[in-house]
Design a protein around this motif. Structure first.
Motif, PDB file in Angstrom:
ATOM      1  N   ALA A 174       0.825  -1.207   0.000  1.00 34.12           N
ATOM      2  CA  ALA A 174       0.000   0.000   0.000  1.00 34.12           C
ATOM      3  C   ALA A 174       0.856   1.253   0.000  1.00 34.12           C
ATOM      4  O   ALA A 174       0.513   2.259  -0.635  1.00 34.12           O
ATOM      5  N   CYS A 175       1.992   1.217   0.691  1.00 32.70           N
ATOM      6  CA  CYS A 175       2.891   2.372   0.746  1.00 32.70           C
ATOM      7  C   CYS A 175       3.539   2.674  -0.594  1.00 32.70           C
ATOM      8  O   CYS A 175       3.877   3.823  -0.886  1.00 32.70           O
ATOM      9  N   VAL A 176       3.737   1.662  -1.406  1.00 29.52           N
ATOM     10  CA  VAL A 176       4.261   1.883  -2.744  1.00 29.52           C
ATOM     11  C   VAL A 176       3.209   2.538  -3.626  1.00 29.52           C
ATOM     12  O   VAL A 176       3.506   3.416  -4.447  1.00 29.52           O
ATOM     13  N   VAL A 177       1.961   2.131  -3.445  1.00 29.07           N
ATOM     14  CA  VAL A 177       0.861   2.638  -4.266  1.00 29.07           C
ATOM     15  C   VAL A 177       0.485   4.058  -3.869  1.00 29.07           C
ATOM     16  O   VAL A 177       0.234   4.909  -4.729  1.00 29.07           O
ATOM     17  N   GLU A 178       0.437   4.332  -2.577  1.00 26.75           N
ATOM     18  CA  GLU A 178      -0.047   5.632  -2.087  1.00 26.75           C
ATOM     19  C   GLU A 178       0.874   6.132  -0.970  1.00 26.75           C
ATOM     20  O   GLU A 178       0.461   6.230   0.192  1.00 26.75           O
ATOM     21  N   PRO A 179       2.116   6.463  -1.284  1.00 25.99           N
ATOM     22  CA  PRO A 179       3.093   6.807  -0.240  1.00 25.99           C
ATOM     23  C   PRO A 179       2.772   8.079   0.528  1.00 25.99           C
ATOM     24  O   PRO A 179       3.266   8.268   1.640  1.00 25.99           O
ATOM     25  N   GLY A 232       1.117   3.334 -18.159  1.00 23.35           N
ATOM     26  CA  GLY A 232       1.502   4.237 -19.242  1.00 23.35           C
ATOM     27  C   GLY A 232       0.340   4.992 -19.828  1.00 23.35           C
ATOM     28  O   GLY A 232       0.462   5.634 -20.885  1.00 23.35           O
ATOM     29  N   ARG A 233      -0.789   4.936 -19.163  1.00 26.13           N
ATOM     30  CA  ARG A 233      -2.004   5.632 -19.602  1.00 26.13           C
ATOM     31  C   ARG A 233      -2.996   5.649 -18.448  1.00 26.13           C
ATOM     32  O   ARG A 233      -2.784   4.992 -17.426  1.00 26.13           O
ATOM     33  N   GLU A 234      -4.083   6.376 -18.632  1.00 21.01           N
ATOM     34  CA  GLU A 234      -5.137   6.405 -17.626  1.00 21.01           C
ATOM     35  C   GLU A 234      -5.942   5.106 -17.684  1.00 21.01           C
ATOM     36  O   GLU A 234      -6.292   4.639 -18.782  1.00 21.01           O
ATOM     37  N   PRO A 235      -6.220   4.472 -16.531  1.00 26.07           N
ATOM     38  CA  PRO A 235      -7.113   3.303 -16.557  1.00 26.07           C
ATOM     39  C   PRO A 235      -8.459   3.669 -17.174  1.00 26.07           C
ATOM     40  O   PRO A 235      -8.973   4.784 -16.978  1.00 26.07           O
ATOM     41  N   ALA A 236      -9.024   2.749 -17.932  1.00 29.02           N
ATOM     42  CA  ALA A 236     -10.281   3.028 -18.629  1.00 29.02           C
ATOM     43  C   ALA A 236     -11.421   3.301 -17.668  1.00 29.02           C
ATOM     44  O   ALA A 236     -12.291   4.132 -17.942  1.00 29.02           O
ATOM     45  N   ASP A 237     -11.427   2.569 -16.524  1.00 23.40           N
ATOM     46  CA  ASP A 237     -12.490   2.738 -15.548  1.00 23.40           C
ATOM     47  C   ASP A 237     -12.023   2.142 -14.226  1.00 23.40           C
ATOM     48  O   ASP A 237     -10.883   1.656 -14.108  1.00 23.40           O
ATOM     49  N   ALA A 238     -12.906   2.156 -13.233  1.00 27.24           N
ATOM     50  CA  ALA A 238     -12.532   1.667 -11.905  1.00 27.24           C
ATOM     51  C   ALA A 238     -12.244   0.175 -11.909  1.00 27.24           C
ATOM     52  O   ALA A 238     -11.406  -0.297 -11.132  1.00 27.24           O
ATOM     53  N   VAL A 239     -12.914  -0.576 -12.765  1.00 29.73           N
ATOM     54  CA  VAL A 239     -12.662  -2.018 -12.822  1.00 29.73           C
ATOM     55  C   VAL A 239     -11.260  -2.294 -13.359  1.00 29.73           C
ATOM     56  O   VAL A 239     -10.520  -3.124 -12.811  1.00 29.73           O
ATOM     57  N   GLU A 240     -10.868  -1.588 -14.420  1.00 35.17           N
ATOM     58  CA  GLU A 240      -9.509  -1.789 -14.925  1.00 35.17           C
ATOM     59  C   GLU A 240      -8.477  -1.320 -13.904  1.00 35.17           C
ATOM     60  O   GLU A 240      -7.426  -1.955 -13.735  1.00 35.17           O
ATOM     61  N   ALA A 241      -8.782  -0.230 -13.204  1.00 39.63           N
ATOM     62  CA  ALA A 241      -7.866   0.251 -12.168  1.00 39.63           C
ATOM     63  C   ALA A 241      -7.703  -0.797 -11.077  1.00 39.63           C
ATOM     64  O   ALA A 241      -6.579  -1.100 -10.644  1.00 39.63           O
ATOM     65  N   PHE A 242      -8.817  -1.369 -10.649  1.00 40.63           N
ATOM     66  CA  PHE A 242      -8.743  -2.409  -9.632  1.00 40.63           C
ATOM     67  C   PHE A 242      -7.987  -3.628 -10.151  1.00 40.63           C
ATOM     68  O   PHE A 242      -7.141  -4.199  -9.452  1.00 40.63           O
ATOM     69  N   ALA A 243      -8.286  -4.052 -11.373  1.00 38.66           N
ATOM     70  CA  ALA A 243      -7.642  -5.243 -11.942  1.00 38.66           C
ATOM     71  C   ALA A 243      -6.132  -5.064 -12.007  1.00 38.66           C
ATOM     72  O   ALA A 243      -5.366  -5.993 -11.679  1.00 38.66           O
ATOM     73  N   GLU A 244      -5.672  -3.886 -12.420  1.00 37.12           N
ATOM     74  CA  GLU A 244      -4.236  -3.658 -12.502  1.00 37.12           C
ATOM     75  C   GLU A 244      -3.609  -3.601 -11.115  1.00 37.12           C
ATOM     76  O   GLU A 244      -2.501  -4.109 -10.895  1.00 37.12           O
ATOM     77  N   LEU A 245      -4.331  -3.027 -10.160  1.00 39.15           N
ATOM     78  CA  LEU A 245      -3.832  -2.983  -8.790  1.00 39.15           C
ATOM     79  C   LEU A 245      -3.676  -4.393  -8.227  1.00 39.15           C
ATOM     80  O   LEU A 245      -2.673  -4.716  -7.576  1.00 39.15           O
ATOM     81  N   ARG A 246      -4.636  -5.259  -8.505  1.00 41.70           N
ATOM     82  CA  ARG A 246      -4.569  -6.633  -8.023  1.00 41.70           C
ATOM     83  C   ARG A 246      -3.424  -7.387  -8.709  1.00 41.70           C
ATOM     84  O   ARG A 246      -2.711  -8.149  -8.064  1.00 41.70           O
ATOM     85  N   ARG A 247      -3.239  -7.177 -10.029  1.00 40.90           N
ATOM     86  CA  ARG A 247      -2.116  -7.814 -10.721  1.00 40.90           C
ATOM     87  C   ARG A 247      -0.782  -7.345 -10.144  1.00 40.90           C
ATOM     88  O   ARG A 247       0.149  -8.134  -9.970  1.00 40.90           O
ATOM     89  N   TRP A 248      -0.702  -6.067  -9.862  1.00 40.12           N
ATOM     90  CA  TRP A 248       0.511  -5.501  -9.285  1.00 40.12           C
ATOM     91  C   TRP A 248       0.810  -6.147  -7.945  1.00 40.12           C
ATOM     92  O   TRP A 248       1.928  -6.574  -7.665  1.00 40.12           O
ATOM     93  N   LYS A 249      -0.214  -6.273  -7.114  1.00 39.71           N
ATOM     94  CA  LYS A 249      -0.026  -6.892  -5.795  1.00 39.71           C
ATOM     95  C   LYS A 249       0.362  -8.362  -5.937  1.00 39.71           C
ATOM     96  O   LYS A 249       1.205  -8.867  -5.186  1.00 39.71           O
ATOM     97  N   ASP A 250      -0.221  -9.069  -6.894  1.00 43.79           N
ATOM     98  CA  ASP A 250       0.094 -10.496  -7.072  1.00 43.79           C
ATOM     99  C   ASP A 250       1.585 -10.715  -7.348  1.00 43.79           C
ATOM    100  O   ASP A 250       2.143 -11.736  -6.932  1.00 43.79           O
ATOM    101  N   GLY A 251       2.212  -9.769  -8.041  1.00 45.54           N
ATOM    102  CA  GLY A 251       3.622  -9.919  -8.357  1.00 45.54           C
ATOM    103  C   GLY A 251       4.552  -9.127  -7.469  1.00 45.54           C
ATOM    104  O   GLY A 251       5.765  -9.091  -7.715  1.00 45.54           O
ATOM    105  N   PHE A 252       4.002  -8.524  -6.423  1.00 44.44           N
ATOM    106  CA  PHE A 252       4.786  -7.621  -5.581  1.00 44.44           C
ATOM    107  C   PHE A 252       5.680  -8.402  -4.624  1.00 44.44           C
ATOM    108  O   PHE A 252       5.269  -9.377  -4.006  1.00 44.44           O
ATOM    109  N   SER A 253       6.907  -7.955  -4.502  1.00 46.05           N
ATOM    110  CA  SER A 253       7.845  -8.518  -3.518  1.00 46.05           C
ATOM    111  C   SER A 253       8.478  -7.358  -2.783  1.00 46.05           C
ATOM    112  O   SER A 253       9.093  -6.484  -3.403  1.00 46.05           O
TER     113      SER A 253
END
Length: 254
Positions: A174-179, A232-253
Motif C-alpha cells: 500500500a505504501c508503494v501505491v499511495e506513499p 503508461g495511460r489512464e485506466p479506462a475505468d474503476a474495474v480496470e484500475a482495480f484489476a491492474e492494482l490486483r495484478r501488481w499486488k500479485d507480483g509484488f515482492s
C-alpha cells in the motif's frame, strides 16, 4: 458480547463471538484444535459460520461435529463445503443463539463467497483484508470490485473481521501505491506495534480501510497516479484500475 480471534496455522484467524454465558459463534474454523482449547476455557460453540470453501476455513468442521454433533453449520451453496446444515444466500438472515447476521454474497476470491454482517461486525473471510483484498482465484476483477464496493457501503464504524493476519505485509504494498497517505502511515505504525506486542491487528474498522486500503481507494488521486505510471495511460475505468492494482499486488515482492 466478546469478540476474539483464535490464531490458527501460520496466519489464519478463527473468529469467535460469545455471549456472557460463553455460547459462541465460530467463524471459519479451518482447524478444530484452537476451538477445543477455547472450549476448555469455557467457550461453548453454538453454531459455525462459513464464508467460503477453502480448507483453511472449513477444515476443522468435521472434528467439531464429532464433539458437538448437533452444532449448526451455516454457509453458502457450494458442493465443496461438506457438513452444512443450513445454506444461505444474499439477503438471508442468520438468527442463532441470540445473534442475527445479514448474509452478503461477495464473489471474487471464490464464486460462492459470502460475508456475515451484524452487531457492528463484518465477517468477510478472504474478500477484504486490512490494507488489502483477497486474490482472485475464481471470480473476475469486476466481481471482486463490486463485492468490495458493497462492503465499503456498510456503516464506517463496522469492525472488519477478516480471515488472515496480513496487515503489515499488505501495508508494504500500500505504501508503494499511495506513499503520501498519512492515514496509511498511521495504520502501518499501529499494526507493527501491535504485532511486536504479539497482538492481532484486527479487527480494523471500515473507516480505517476506506482511509488507507488501496483496494477501496482506486479512485483516489495518488492511487490513480501510481496506476497511470504503471500502465503508461489512464485506466479506462474503476474495474480496470482495480484489476491492474490486483495484478501488481500479485507480483509484488517487498
Amino acid at each position: 458480547m466478546r469478540l476474539h480471534p483464535l490464531p490458527a496455522f501460520a496466519d489464519n484467524y478463527i473468529w469467535t463471538l460469545a455471549d456472557e454465558s460463553g455460547a459462541a459463534l465460530i467463524v471459519d474454523p479451518g482447524d478444530a484444535a484452537p476451538v477445543f482449547d477455547a472450549a476448555r476455557d469455557g467457550l461453548r460453540p453454538a453454531a459455525v459460520l462459513l464464508t467460503h470453501h477453502h480448507p483453511d476455513h472449513i477444515g476443522g468442521v468435521r472434528d467439531l461435529l464429532r464433539k458437538w454433533p448437533q452444532l449448526p453449520v451455516i454457509g453458502p451453496q457450494d458442493e465443496r463445503i461438506p457438513y452444512q446444515t443450513d445454506v444461505v444466500a444474499e439477503g438471508d438472515t442468520v438468527a442463532v443463539a441470540g445473534w442475527r447476521f445479514e448474509v452478503l454474497e461477495i464473489p471474487g476470491h471464490t464464486l460462492s463467497h459470502v460475508a456475515f454482517h451484524g452487531h457492528g461486525l463484518l465477517f468477510c473471510g478472504d474478500t477484504l483484508f486490512s490494507l488489502g483484498c483477497g486474490r482472485l482465484f475464481e471470480g473476475s476483477p469486476a466481481q471482486m470490485r463490486a463485492s468490495l464496493t458493497k462492503l465499503a457501503a456498510l456503516p464506517p464504524e463496522t469492525r472488519v473481521c477478516c480471515g488472515h493476519e496480513y496487515t503489515v505485509n499488505n501495508g508494504r504494498f500500500a505504501c508503494v501505491v499511495e506513499p503520501g497517505n498519512p492515514a496509511l502511515r498511521r495504520r502501518i505504525e499501529e499494526a507493527r506495534t501491535m504485532r511486536e506486542r504479539g497482538l492481532p491487528t484486527l479487527p480494523s474498522t471500515l473507516a480505517d480501510e476506506l482511509a488507507a486500503n488501496p483496494f477501496l481507494r482506486v479512485d483516489a488521486p495518488e492511487v490513480r497516479c501510481s496506476l497511470r505510471e504503471r500502465l503508461g495511460r489512464e485506466p479506462a475505468d474503476a474495474v480496470e484500475a482495480f484489476a491492474e492494482l490486483r495484478r501488481w499486488k500479485d507480483g509484488f515482492s517487498s
